[in-house]
Design an enzyme around this catalytic site. Sequence first.
Site, PDB file in Angstrom:
ATOM      1  N   GLY A  44     -11.185   6.215   3.079  1.00 24.81           N
ATOM      2  CA  GLY A  44     -10.465   5.748   4.256  1.00 24.81           C
ATOM      3  C   GLY A  44     -10.485   4.266   4.529  1.00 24.81           C
ATOM      4  O   GLY A  44      -9.733   3.788   5.394  1.00 24.81           O
ATOM      5  N   GLU A  97     -16.054   8.582  -0.824  1.00 20.91           N
ATOM      6  CA  GLU A  97     -14.875   8.914  -1.647  1.00 20.91           C
ATOM      7  C   GLU A  97     -13.801   7.834  -1.498  1.00 20.91           C
ATOM      8  O   GLU A  97     -12.687   8.099  -1.049  1.00 20.91           O
ATOM      9  CB  GLU A  97     -14.295  10.263  -1.211  1.00 20.91           C
ATOM     10  CG  GLU A  97     -15.236  11.438  -1.312  1.00 20.91           C
ATOM     11  CD  GLU A  97     -14.658  12.712  -0.678  1.00 20.91           C
ATOM     12  OE1 GLU A  97     -13.622  12.644   0.016  1.00 20.91           O
ATOM     13  OE2 GLU A  97     -15.254  13.766  -0.880  1.00 20.91           O
ATOM     14  N   PRO A  98     -14.101   6.595  -1.866  1.00 18.25           N
ATOM     15  CA  PRO A  98     -13.106   5.534  -1.669  1.00 18.25           C
ATOM     16  C   PRO A  98     -12.008   5.570  -2.723  1.00 18.25           C
ATOM     17  O   PRO A  98     -12.257   5.878  -3.887  1.00 18.25           O
ATOM     18  CB  PRO A  98     -13.943   4.260  -1.837  1.00 18.25           C
ATOM     19  CG  PRO A  98     -15.018   4.655  -2.793  1.00 18.25           C
ATOM     20  CD  PRO A  98     -15.320   6.103  -2.528  1.00 18.25           C
ATOM     21  N   GLY A  99     -10.812   5.263  -2.306  1.00 17.98           N
ATOM     22  CA  GLY A  99      -9.702   5.173  -3.254  1.00 17.98           C
ATOM     23  C   GLY A  99      -9.009   3.839  -3.097  1.00 17.98           C
ATOM     24  O   GLY A  99      -9.189   2.908  -3.870  1.00 17.98           O
ATOM     25  N   ARG A 100      -8.226   3.744  -2.007  1.00 20.47           N
ATOM     26  CA  ARG A 100      -7.376   2.567  -1.773  1.00 20.47           C
ATOM     27  C   ARG A 100      -8.130   1.237  -1.858  1.00 20.47           C
ATOM     28  O   ARG A 100      -7.632   0.299  -2.460  1.00 20.47           O
ATOM     29  CB  ARG A 100      -6.747   2.687  -0.386  1.00 20.47           C
ATOM     30  CG  ARG A 100      -5.761   1.595  -0.076  1.00 20.47           C
ATOM     31  CD  ARG A 100      -5.350   1.609   1.409  1.00 20.47           C
ATOM     32  NE  ARG A 100      -5.148   2.907   1.938  1.00 20.47           N
ATOM     33  CZ  ARG A 100      -3.961   3.517   2.078  1.00 20.47           C
ATOM     34  NH1 ARG A 100      -2.867   2.893   1.720  1.00 20.47           N
ATOM     35  NH2 ARG A 100      -3.881   4.731   2.584  1.00 20.47           N
ATOM     36  N   ARG A 133       5.721   4.352  -0.476  1.00 27.69           N
ATOM     37  CA  ARG A 133       5.048   4.048   0.798  1.00 27.69           C
ATOM     38  C   ARG A 133       5.960   3.418   1.859  1.00 27.69           C
ATOM     39  O   ARG A 133       5.925   3.843   3.012  1.00 27.69           O
ATOM     40  CB  ARG A 133       3.810   3.169   0.564  1.00 27.69           C
ATOM     41  CG  ARG A 133       2.794   3.795  -0.409  1.00 27.69           C
ATOM     42  CD  ARG A 133       1.456   3.085  -0.408  1.00 27.69           C
ATOM     43  NE  ARG A 133       0.753   3.309   0.831  1.00 27.69           N
ATOM     44  CZ  ARG A 133       0.659   2.438   1.813  1.00 27.69           C
ATOM     45  NH1 ARG A 133       1.191   1.240   1.705  1.00 27.69           N
ATOM     46  NH2 ARG A 133       0.020   2.750   2.911  1.00 27.69           N
ATOM     47  N   TYR A 140       6.200   5.868   5.026  1.00 26.63           N
ATOM     48  CA  TYR A 140       5.369   5.501   6.184  1.00 26.63           C
ATOM     49  C   TYR A 140       5.827   4.219   6.863  1.00 26.63           C
ATOM     50  O   TYR A 140       5.121   3.688   7.727  1.00 26.63           O
ATOM     51  CB  TYR A 140       3.908   5.262   5.762  1.00 26.63           C
ATOM     52  CG  TYR A 140       3.298   6.263   4.825  1.00 26.63           C
ATOM     53  CD1 TYR A 140       3.030   7.566   5.250  1.00 26.63           C
ATOM     54  CD2 TYR A 140       2.952   5.902   3.530  1.00 26.63           C
ATOM     55  CE1 TYR A 140       2.442   8.471   4.393  1.00 26.63           C
ATOM     56  CE2 TYR A 140       2.363   6.814   2.662  1.00 26.63           C
ATOM     57  CZ  TYR A 140       2.115   8.097   3.099  1.00 26.63           C
ATOM     58  OH  TYR A 140       1.531   8.980   2.254  1.00 26.63           O
ATOM     59  N   CYS A 165      19.997   6.484  -3.966  1.00 25.49           N
ATOM     60  CA  CYS A 165      21.072   6.708  -2.994  1.00 25.49           C
ATOM     61  C   CYS A 165      20.524   7.252  -1.676  1.00 25.49           C
ATOM     62  O   CYS A 165      20.794   8.386  -1.278  1.00 25.49           O
ATOM     63  CB  CYS A 165      22.116   7.645  -3.573  1.00 25.49           C
ATOM     64  SG  CYS A 165      21.410   9.170  -4.159  1.00 25.49           S
ATOM     65  N   GLU A 166      19.713   6.444  -1.014  1.00 25.03           N
ATOM     66  CA  GLU A 166      19.141   6.767   0.296  1.00 25.03           C
ATOM     67  C   GLU A 166      19.001   5.442   1.028  1.00 25.03           C
ATOM     68  O   GLU A 166      18.487   4.478   0.452  1.00 25.03           O
ATOM     69  CB  GLU A 166      17.724   7.339   0.173  1.00 25.03           C
ATOM     70  CG  GLU A 166      17.570   8.575  -0.661  1.00 25.03           C
ATOM     71  CD  GLU A 166      17.579   9.856   0.168  1.00 25.03           C
ATOM     72  OE1 GLU A 166      17.486   9.767   1.400  1.00 25.03           O
ATOM     73  OE2 GLU A 166      17.679  10.914  -0.451  1.00 25.03           O
TER      74      GLU A 166
HETATM   75  N1  LLP Z   1     -11.192  11.787   0.345  1.00 21.46           N
HETATM   76  C1  LLP Z   1     -10.289  12.629   0.851  1.00 21.46           C
HETATM   77  C2  LLP Z   1     -10.677  14.002   1.201  1.00 21.46           C
HETATM   78  C3  LLP Z   1      -8.969  12.196   1.045  1.00 21.46           C
HETATM   79  O1  LLP Z   1      -8.063  13.036   1.551  1.00 21.46           O
HETATM   80  C4  LLP Z   1      -8.602  10.877   0.698  1.00 21.46           C
HETATM   81  C5  LLP Z   1      -7.233  10.404   0.864  1.00 21.46           C
HETATM   82  C6  LLP Z   1      -9.601  10.031   0.165  1.00 21.46           C
HETATM   83  C7  LLP Z   1     -10.887  10.511   0.004  1.00 21.46           C
HETATM   84  C8  LLP Z   1      -9.335   8.616  -0.240  1.00 21.46           C
HETATM   85  O2  LLP Z   1      -8.964   7.852   0.834  1.00 21.46           O
HETATM   86  P1  LLP Z   1      -8.771   6.260   0.721  1.00 21.46           P
HETATM   87  O3  LLP Z   1     -10.121   5.627   0.505  1.00 21.46           O
HETATM   88  O4  LLP Z   1      -7.862   6.009  -0.422  1.00 21.46           O
HETATM   89  O5  LLP Z   1      -8.173   5.899   2.017  1.00 21.46           O
HETATM   90  N2  LLP Z   1      -0.518   8.363   0.436  1.00 21.46           N
HETATM   91  C9  LLP Z   1      -1.116   7.685   1.550  1.00 21.46           C
HETATM   92  C10 LLP Z   1      -2.620   7.884   1.574  1.00 21.46           C
HETATM   93  C11 LLP Z   1      -3.038   9.307   1.589  1.00 21.46           C
HETATM   94  C12 LLP Z   1      -4.531   9.476   1.562  1.00 21.46           C
HETATM   95  C13 LLP Z   1      -4.913  10.894   1.354  1.00 21.46           C
HETATM   96  N3  LLP Z   1      -6.303  11.147   1.310  1.00 21.46           N
HETATM   97  C14 LLP Z   1      -0.722   6.231   1.526  1.00 21.46           C
HETATM   98  O6  LLP Z   1       0.068   5.835   0.656  1.00 21.46           O
HETATM   99  O7  LLP Z   1      -1.149   5.451   2.371  1.00 21.46           O
END
Ligand code: LLP
Length: 415
Positions: free
Chosen positions: A234, A269-272, A315, A319, A345-346
């Site tokens: 998050g 659980e970092p992603g972004r 994105r 959003y 075409c949107e």
């Molecule tokens: N753990 C769980 C259970 C999650 O659902 C998510 C993201 C993460 C970890 C990783 O979150 P992060 O650190 O990346 O914020 N498509 C959207 C984002 C959807 C996120 C879904 N869950 C966007 O483009 O902003």
Amino acid sequence: MSRISTGISSEHLSAIASEFGTPTYVYDAALMRERCRALDAACGDYPHAMHYAIKANATLAIVRLMRECGARADANSGGEIEVALRAGYTAQDIVFTGVGKSAAELRRAVALGVKAINAESPGEVERIAAIARELGTVARVAIRINPDVDAGSHPHISTGLKTNKFGMSIEAARAMARDIGRHPSLRIVGLHVHIGSQITKTAPLTRAAETLSDLAVSLVAEGIPLEHLDIGGGLGIGYQVGQTVVSPQEYAEAILPAIRRTGLTLVLEPGRWIVGPAGILLTTVVDLKAQPPDPQTGEARQFVIADAGMTDLLRPALYGAWHDISVVSPRPGPDVLCDIVGPVCETTDTLGSARRLPPVEVGDLLVIRDAGAYGSVMASNYNRRPTAAEVLVENGAWRVIRRRQTVEDLLQWDV
Ligand code: LLP
């Protein structure tokens, strides 16, 4: 040489575009490594395990890079579990999250013996128990709670309110933790929470950590042993210059005091935050179109039509997300008010509206920044558009890590 990020220059991008064409995702390996380490370091000595959220960028080479950096894996589907395994992870490195796991996905996760299945509902726990019994094994389960906390992010990516489909109430989680003991085929190993993505304030993160820890303390006091607390992902990034975000240090300070009370291992659980700023989408201007002058100011305005669109980077369309857009080799002259749009075409196929760019011509290269997370993974084949190539840059050299799809690729599934 102008810098696009730590390891990528505009010269690199021009060379990559002429070698592989556009649209192309370009990733900075050094920056991904650096960010992975920085986030890990922010947790200091407190026992923790960082599980990279594969959903943010699931390209195999990126997942491998995360493994090399010492991160483990958070998989959100059967597909992501297979990607993690292919990237060299063992089952014990994987936490398996997600609403609506299918019977086949649960069976695979139980058979592999993943570190934790983050269970979302009482029904799911029963299904996991039945599968584990049948396979003669003990499944490791963590309970995902819904803390009813507003992450303060975009409503589409907020997951922590009781009106959201995710997790279960504290009362339900408590009841389930007590009940799990009657299943010899289950072991409760932790609690899980994830309140949303692109969070830019610490207060909701602290509230979620406190709720998680309070429940853990009371369960442990009842004699229900736990191994870890999984705080989810998050952490947000600054898409706009000057945007206030939470630093890794502030993040750790926001969550660790609560977690520390439990003494349990912290799972993240970092992603972004790790991969987002380390990826750009490279696109070519394919057409220009004058618009009527701005009604308020009378200023001239134009459409800049790029070869990348919502099928490559969803994105902005989904959003209203803001990504910085700039020209790789700016031409001299006054800035022009532009709407940068894609070829789909949107009308929602807009990458950036009301931006100011230096004068552009057909054939010029544009850079769309902070596209390393939730970029390529959310691509589609709408309009029968093949997905972009992906290139990883490291030490001034680059290689294709996913080749551009072809229309032939797409047609192979049609019977
Ligand atoms: N753990 C769980 C259970 C999650 O659902 C998510 C993201 C993460 C970890 C990783 O979150 P992060 O650190 O990346 O914020 N498509 C959207 C984002 C959807 C996120 C879904 N869950 C966007 O483009 O902003």
